[in-house]
Design an enzyme around this catalytic site. Structure first.
Site, PDB file in Angstrom:
ATOM      1  N   ASP A  73      42.679   7.517  33.538  1.00 29.68           N
ATOM      2  CA  ASP A  73      43.209   7.766  32.187  1.00 29.68           C
ATOM      3  C   ASP A  73      44.290   8.852  32.063  1.00 29.68           C
ATOM      4  O   ASP A  73      44.163   9.911  32.673  1.00 29.68           O
ATOM      5  CB  ASP A  73      42.101   8.249  31.256  1.00 29.68           C
ATOM      6  N   GLU A 255      35.323   4.269  24.482  1.00 28.70           N
ATOM      7  CA  GLU A 255      35.857   5.420  25.206  1.00 28.70           C
ATOM      8  C   GLU A 255      37.212   5.809  24.613  1.00 28.70           C
ATOM      9  O   GLU A 255      37.848   5.033  23.892  1.00 28.70           O
ATOM     10  CB  GLU A 255      36.040   5.073  26.689  1.00 28.70           C
TER      11      GLU A 255
END
Ligand code: FRU
Length: 532
Positions: A73, A255
């Site tokens: 990420d 998320e």
């Protein structure tokens, strides 16, 4: 061989000979040019001593990828003093996921990136999971010193031992600050700032300044919900509300949320991004979004349907930069948890998407989020070819523009709704097909024959995205790199991203349409590599 060694060999040995003989001089000049060219693609040494050329097979040429090892990420994206900071989930020890650190890269133009030393290391509380960073302009945290504005990072700490032991409170939220413009970071002495109330998946804080009440708001992913917190000083947080019970996709854990507003024709619309894994529209991980209202406590969605910021297989955990004013620039991780650890690049794993400007468009009664490549990409245009008009069923673009080595963008406009297909291929017959199917009213990317596909069962797939525009004409931009294509259709209403790994790079481009369609115009832009 080190670059400086090559230089000293050349200058030391050959300079006298150059003046002795003019024929030889010509040869030497040629050598010099070759060496200069080589130096301009100079290799760099990684922290572990590997040679990084940025010319390795499958290495993205216009997308950020780490020199080496595992990345997932994007984190802590914050704009400050002319620098776009990009932190990222990083495992410096291996090319697969492991104990997470925050890697760091900086860009001044959203296009060229310079990797920095690791910003945050694991500690006794845990490893460093995803999170955000903000500019604390008013020094609400008190971390600022001598008039220096602090940047504050807010992130999840993951206690690996607690997780292995089967406890349910092993993820907590911590903060760190920087008073040297994001170069080095100091963790807060009283971490964690939010303890875990007993929710296993409790992570990825994204913080924004809510000016109406002069407070910070945090969106936190909590199982398959988003919990909002607020704070006056970034250190003490109050739980405000929970969102997501009755709306959105719930096929996996939620998320990496992001909450921000976009003003559309004078109206302030709030957008909430939520990544989900698995449960994406084309398998594995993907990012859904909600539009709605936010009052500092509660997010109330306008919609009941599920929408995706990108329908492709490879755009996950994307969020926007903070401190960019009304401009919202988004960047995602260009991979998918379904196969990210198996993709055939061993030195490094994964790249980020192209940064995208987010906007809103009203289609019927719906506010839809649009994504478009940032205009800064223009700075790497090397050559541009415009074909004014085509009216034929098959058009070999390669004939017009030559072999397409390297990164490029291709934009086309159609003055009617019609099926079409663009094929990217190599001379081995490997290909990726990108197009629009009128009967299904869907865009698609088909990578079933794209080369190396066997590393994961589901990789050889065709993914689709609905056409959302109600207009009677179509436009499409493709951003093509060595190992990816990003499709932006109808002003960024339908977006898809897919990665691929051909055995030799794609060099041919052709366009086919079902009808004798008028394509007006086609624009091909060849990009320079962002790596020097
Ligand atoms: C999303 C994610 C986050 C987490 C991080 C761990 O891809 O699972 O929820 O913080 O990756 O690396």
């Amino acid at each position: 061989m080190q670059v400086w060694e090559m230089k000293s060999i050349y200058y030391g040995q050959n300079l006298q000979t150059l003046i002795q003989n003019s024929n030889l001089l010509m040869i030497k000049l040629k050598n010099l040019i070759t060496i200069v060219l080589l130096l301009s693609f100079a290799a760099v040494q990684s922290q572990t001593g590997q040679t990084i050329t940025y010319r390795e097979q499958h290495r993205p040429q216009i997308h950020f990828s780490p020199k080496e090892k595992w990345m997932n990420d994007p984190n802590g994206m914050v704009y400050f003093k002319g620098n776009y900071h990009l932190f990222f989930q990083y495992h410096p020890g291996s090319s697969v996921w492991g104990p997470m650190h925050w890697g760091h890269a900086i860009s001044t133009d959203l296009t060229h990136w310079e990797e920095q030393p690791i910003a945050l290391y694991p500690d006794s509380i845990g490893t460093i999971f995803s999170g955000s960073a903000i500019v604390d302009l008013e020094n609400t945290s008190g971390f600022g010193k001598d008039g220096k504005v602090p940047l504050v990072a807010i992130f999840t700490q993951h206690d690996t031992i607690g997780a292995k032991a089967g406890t349910n409170n092993y993820q907590t939220q911590s903060i760190a600050y920087s008073i040297d413009d994001g170069r080095t970071w100091t963790k807060f002495a009283n971490n964690p700032v939010i303890k875990n109330p007993g929710i296993e998946d409790f992570r990825d804080p994204k913080v924004l300044w809510y000016d109406e009440e002069k407070k910070w708001v945090m969106a936190l992913a909590t199982k398959d919900r988003i919990t909002f917190y607020s704070s006056k000083n970034l250190k003490e947080w109050t739980r405000e509300s929970e969102f997501g019970d009755t709306v959105g996709a719930h096929g996996g854990v939620w998320e990496c949320p992001d909450l921000f507003s976009i003003t559309h024709q004078g109206e302030k619309i709030w957008v909430l991004l939520v990544s989900i894994n698995p449960g994406g529209p084309n398998q594995g991980s993907a990012t859904q979004y909600f539009t709605g209202k936010f009052d500092g406590k509660n997010f109330t969605p306008f919609q009941t349907d599920t929408r995706w910021i990108d329908y492709g297989t490879d755009n996950y955990a994307g969020v926007t930069w903070s401190n960019t004013g009304s401009r919202k620039v988004f960047l995602g991780w260009m991979s998918n948890w379904q196969y990210a650890t198996h993709v055939p690049t061993e030195k490094w794993r994964s790249a980020m998407t192209i940064p995208r400007d987010l906007g809103l468009e009203k289609v019927g009664e719906k506010y839809l989020v649009t994504s478009n490549p940032v205009p800064e990409l223009k700075s790497i245009t090397q050559k541009s070819v415009v074909i004014k008009k085509i009216s034929s069923k098959i058009y070999d673009l390669t004939k017009k523009i030559g072999k397409i080595s390297g990164p490029a963008s291709l934009s086309i406009s159609l003055n009617q709704i019609s099926s079409f297909m663009i094929t990217l291929s190599n001379d081995m017959g490997e290909k990726v097909m990108i197009g629009y199917d009128k009967d299904a009213n869907q865009y698609y990317i088909d990578r079933t024959q794209s080369g190396k596909v066997s590393f994961e069962r589901g990789f050889a797939s065709k993914s689709t995205a609905p056409r959302l525009s109600d207009k009677n004409r179509m436009d499409l931009t493709l951003i093509i790199d060595d190992a990816s294509v990003e499709l932006f259709a109808d002003g960024g209403l339908s977006v898809m991203t897919a990665i691929f790994f051909p055995n030799t790079s794609f060099t041919n481009l052709d366009l086919q349409s079902a009808d004798k369609v008028k394509v007006t115009p086609i624009k091909y832009e060849k990009f320079k590599s962002i790596w020097k």
